[in-house]
Design an enzyme around this catalytic site. Structure first.
Site, PDB file in Angstrom:
ATOM      1  N   SER A 130       0.879  -1.183   0.000  1.00 43.85           N
ATOM      2  CA  SER A 130       0.000   0.000   0.000  1.00 43.85           C
ATOM      3  C   SER A 130       0.906   1.220   0.000  1.00 43.85           C
ATOM      4  O   SER A 130       2.077   1.115   0.383  1.00 43.85           O
ATOM      5  CB  SER A 130      -0.837   0.010   1.285  1.00 43.85           C
ATOM      6  OG  SER A 130      -1.530   1.239   1.459  1.00 43.85           O
ATOM      7  N   TYR A 132      -2.103  -0.853  10.907  1.00 49.65           N
ATOM      8  CA  TYR A 132      -2.146  -1.258   9.497  1.00 49.65           C
ATOM      9  C   TYR A 132      -0.861  -0.826   8.786  1.00 49.65           C
ATOM     10  O   TYR A 132      -0.229  -1.622   8.074  1.00 49.65           O
ATOM     11  CB  TYR A 132      -3.378  -0.650   8.825  1.00 49.65           C
ATOM     12  CG  TYR A 132      -3.502  -0.942   7.340  1.00 49.65           C
ATOM     13  CD1 TYR A 132      -3.844  -2.208   6.881  1.00 49.65           C
ATOM     14  CD2 TYR A 132      -3.277   0.060   6.392  1.00 49.65           C
ATOM     15  CE1 TYR A 132      -3.961  -2.473   5.515  1.00 49.65           C
ATOM     16  CE2 TYR A 132      -3.391  -0.196   5.031  1.00 49.65           C
ATOM     17  CZ  TYR A 132      -3.730  -1.460   4.598  1.00 49.65           C
ATOM     18  OH  TYR A 132      -3.831  -1.718   3.248  1.00 49.65           O
TER      19      TYR A 132
HETATM   20  P1  NAP Z   1     -11.038  -6.433  -0.090  1.00 50.41           P
HETATM   21  O1  NAP Z   1     -12.032  -6.318  -1.196  1.00 50.41           O
HETATM   22  O2  NAP Z   1     -11.510  -6.306   1.326  1.00 50.41           O
HETATM   23  O3  NAP Z   1     -10.250  -7.809  -0.286  1.00 50.41           O
HETATM   24  C1  NAP Z   1      -9.428  -8.345   0.716  1.00 50.41           C
HETATM   25  C2  NAP Z   1      -9.294  -9.825   0.463  1.00 50.41           C
HETATM   26  O4  NAP Z   1      -8.420 -10.387   1.455  1.00 50.41           O
HETATM   27  C3  NAP Z   1     -10.638 -10.558   0.581  1.00 50.41           C
HETATM   28  O5  NAP Z   1     -10.693 -11.539  -0.413  1.00 50.41           O
HETATM   29  C4  NAP Z   1     -10.540 -11.197   1.962  1.00 50.41           C
HETATM   30  O6  NAP Z   1     -11.310 -12.378   2.095  1.00 50.41           O
HETATM   31  C5  NAP Z   1      -9.075 -11.544   1.964  1.00 50.41           C
HETATM   32  N1  NAP Z   1      -8.615 -11.924   3.286  1.00 50.41           N
HETATM   33  C6  NAP Z   1      -8.724 -11.256   4.457  1.00 50.41           C
HETATM   34  N2  NAP Z   1      -8.193 -11.989   5.455  1.00 50.41           N
HETATM   35  C7  NAP Z   1      -7.751 -13.158   4.890  1.00 50.41           C
HETATM   36  C8  NAP Z   1      -7.117 -14.318   5.380  1.00 50.41           C
HETATM   37  N3  NAP Z   1      -6.841 -14.473   6.685  1.00 50.41           N
HETATM   38  N4  NAP Z   1      -6.772 -15.288   4.517  1.00 50.41           N
HETATM   39  C9  NAP Z   1      -7.059 -15.175   3.193  1.00 50.41           C
HETATM   40  N5  NAP Z   1      -7.693 -14.114   2.676  1.00 50.41           N
HETATM   41  C10 NAP Z   1      -8.020 -13.119   3.517  1.00 50.41           C
HETATM   42  O7  NAP Z   1      -9.902  -5.323  -0.241  1.00 50.41           O
HETATM   43  P2  NAP Z   1      -8.862  -5.005  -1.424  1.00 50.41           P
HETATM   44  O8  NAP Z   1      -8.849  -3.539  -1.551  1.00 50.41           O
HETATM   45  O9  NAP Z   1      -9.105  -5.836  -2.607  1.00 50.41           O
HETATM   46  O10 NAP Z   1      -7.497  -5.437  -0.696  1.00 50.41           O
HETATM   47  C11 NAP Z   1      -6.529  -6.248  -1.330  1.00 50.41           C
HETATM   48  C12 NAP Z   1      -5.141  -5.830  -0.841  1.00 50.41           C
HETATM   49  O11 NAP Z   1      -4.894  -4.486  -1.264  1.00 50.41           O
HETATM   50  C13 NAP Z   1      -4.976  -5.851   0.679  1.00 50.41           C
HETATM   51  O12 NAP Z   1      -3.702  -6.361   1.002  1.00 50.41           O
HETATM   52  C14 NAP Z   1      -5.069  -4.386   1.047  1.00 50.41           C
HETATM   53  O13 NAP Z   1      -4.370  -4.100   2.247  1.00 50.41           O
HETATM   54  C15 NAP Z   1      -4.426  -3.742  -0.167  1.00 50.41           C
HETATM   55  N6  NAP Z   1      -4.763  -2.328  -0.377  1.00 50.41           N
HETATM   56  C16 NAP Z   1      -6.059  -1.919  -0.536  1.00 50.41           C
HETATM   57  C17 NAP Z   1      -6.335  -0.565  -0.724  1.00 50.41           C
HETATM   58  C18 NAP Z   1      -7.750  -0.029  -0.888  1.00 50.41           C
HETATM   59  O14 NAP Z   1      -7.946   1.189  -0.790  1.00 50.41           O
HETATM   60  N7  NAP Z   1      -8.735  -0.847  -1.201  1.00 50.41           N
HETATM   61  C19 NAP Z   1      -5.283   0.351  -0.776  1.00 50.41           C
HETATM   62  C20 NAP Z   1      -3.972  -0.092  -0.620  1.00 50.41           C
HETATM   63  C21 NAP Z   1      -3.725  -1.433  -0.441  1.00 50.41           C
HETATM   64  P3  NAP Z   1     -12.763 -12.423   2.822  1.00 50.41           P
HETATM   65  O15 NAP Z   1     -13.739 -12.106   1.746  1.00 50.41           O
HETATM   66  O16 NAP Z   1     -12.868 -13.815   3.309  1.00 50.41           O
HETATM   67  O17 NAP Z   1     -12.735 -11.403   3.917  1.00 50.41           O
END
Ligand code: NAP
Length: 282
Positions: A141, A154
């Site tokens: 991130s 975080y």
């Molecule tokens: P998201 O839609 O909430 O997706 C997160 C994913 O991680 C979901 O599939 C969730 O599964 C899974 N997850 C959570 N805990 C887990 C575990 N213990 N084992 C396996 N899977 C798990 O959010 P996203 O934005 O796509 O996030 C993806 C990545 O991008 C993350 O690492 C996040 O920190 C990073 N990121 C996001 C943003 C943003 O603004 N969205 C910005 C910077 C970085 P469940 O459905 O089972 O919960």
């Protein structure tokens, strides 16, 4: 249908958002794509997206906090596909809080998913990536470079993942494995909803930190509603990390992310970053 190559990529956290979009994009780019999720009953959106794109995914269970699920899934992939060419550590979860108002147990939980989860998956995969001279990609991130208010735990976890991967990169490169981190800014996914915070309640319960939390939340809500990148846009950057002949170690996914990270990377005394983030809580 996708073009085909024989390469196999495993992606964590593909039930929604960036992981889902990346799984579809990787399959479309011709990779045999092992799309993992911790709860297979939540695979409906992933299956629908794959059907709509006309691609096939190999969907398997993997919880990044459960070592036995990591080992058995990676073993299953090797048994069925014979190789593993890339891992994309995408699974992660946001968390909102500040030191005085959260327990150490909560901080540990954030580290478990966002840092130790990355370490566990990477460790189990590494010998296979060495064998394939493959790639290890982690979605960190901009919060893995710039510390942000009410994101102490975080950002600490994402900083840890960046430090771990930056340190590993030369060692892995000596064995033909390329390591990189992908740094998104705000992305329109389930991420914010999954944090599970009711803004009004959080401010009411924040005690003397209420005014700063309120200012931070107002800014964050505006940022996500005005300028969030799409998950597909982030997936394009991940595919670049997966396929470029010599990918950069650190890849920002948007101009905004590049500018924000650049503030920190030239900020020797910390004044530029704090000059910015101090303004987020007033
Ligand atoms: P998201 O839609 O909430 O997706 C997160 C994913 O991680 C979901 O599939 C969730 O599964 C899974 N997850 C959570 N805990 C887990 C575990 N213990 N084992 C396996 N899977 C798990 O959010 P996203 O934005 O796509 O996030 C993806 C990545 O991008 C993350 O690492 C996040 O920190 C990073 N990121 C996001 C943003 C943003 O603004 N969205 C910005 C910077 C970085 P469940 O459905 O089972 O919960």
């Amino acid at each position: 249908m996708s073009s085909s190559n024989s390469k196999v990529v495993l992606i964590t956290g593909t039930s929604s958002g960036i992981g889902l979009a990346t799984a579809v994009s990787a399959a479309r780019a011709g990779w045999k794509t092992v799309a993992t999720l911790r709860d297979p009953s939540r695979s409906e959106a992933l299956r629908k997206a794959a059907d709509e794109a006309g691609v096939e995914l190999d969907i398997r269970r993997l919880d990044v906090t459960d070592e036995s699920s990591i080992v058995s899934t990676v073993e299953g992939v090797l048994a069925d596909h014979g190789q593993l060419d890339a891992v994309i550590n995408n699974a992660g979860a946001g968390h909102l809080g500040t030191m005085e108002n959260e327990s150490v147990a909560e901080v540990r939980k954030v580290m478990e998913v966002n840092f130790f989860g990355v370490v566990q998956v990477s460790k189990v995969a590494m010998a296979h990536l060495r064998a394939s001279r493959g790639r290890l990609i982690t979605i960190t991130s901009v919060g893995g470079v710039v510390g942000q208010p009410f994101n102490e735990a975080y950002c600490a976890a994402k900083f840890a993942a960046e430090g771990y991967m930056e340190s590993l990169a030369p060692v892995a490169a000596a064995h033909g494995v390329s390591v990189c981190v992908v740094e998104p800014g705000a992305v329109a996914t389930e991420f914010v909803t999954n944090v599970g915070v009711d803004p009004q309640r959080a401010v009411a319960e924040a005690g003397s930190y209420g005014p700063q939390l309120s200012a931070y939340l107002n800014r964050t809500i505006a940022q996500f509603s005005d300028g969030a990148q799409s998950a597909e846009g982030v997936a394009d950057s991940v595919i670049e990390a997966l396929t470029a002949p010599e990918p950069a170690f650190r890849i920002q996914t948007s101009d905004w992310a590049r500018g924000f990270v650049a503030t920190k990377l030239s900020d020797l005394d910390g004044s530029a970053v704090l000059g910015l983030t101090n303004g987020w809580v007033v």
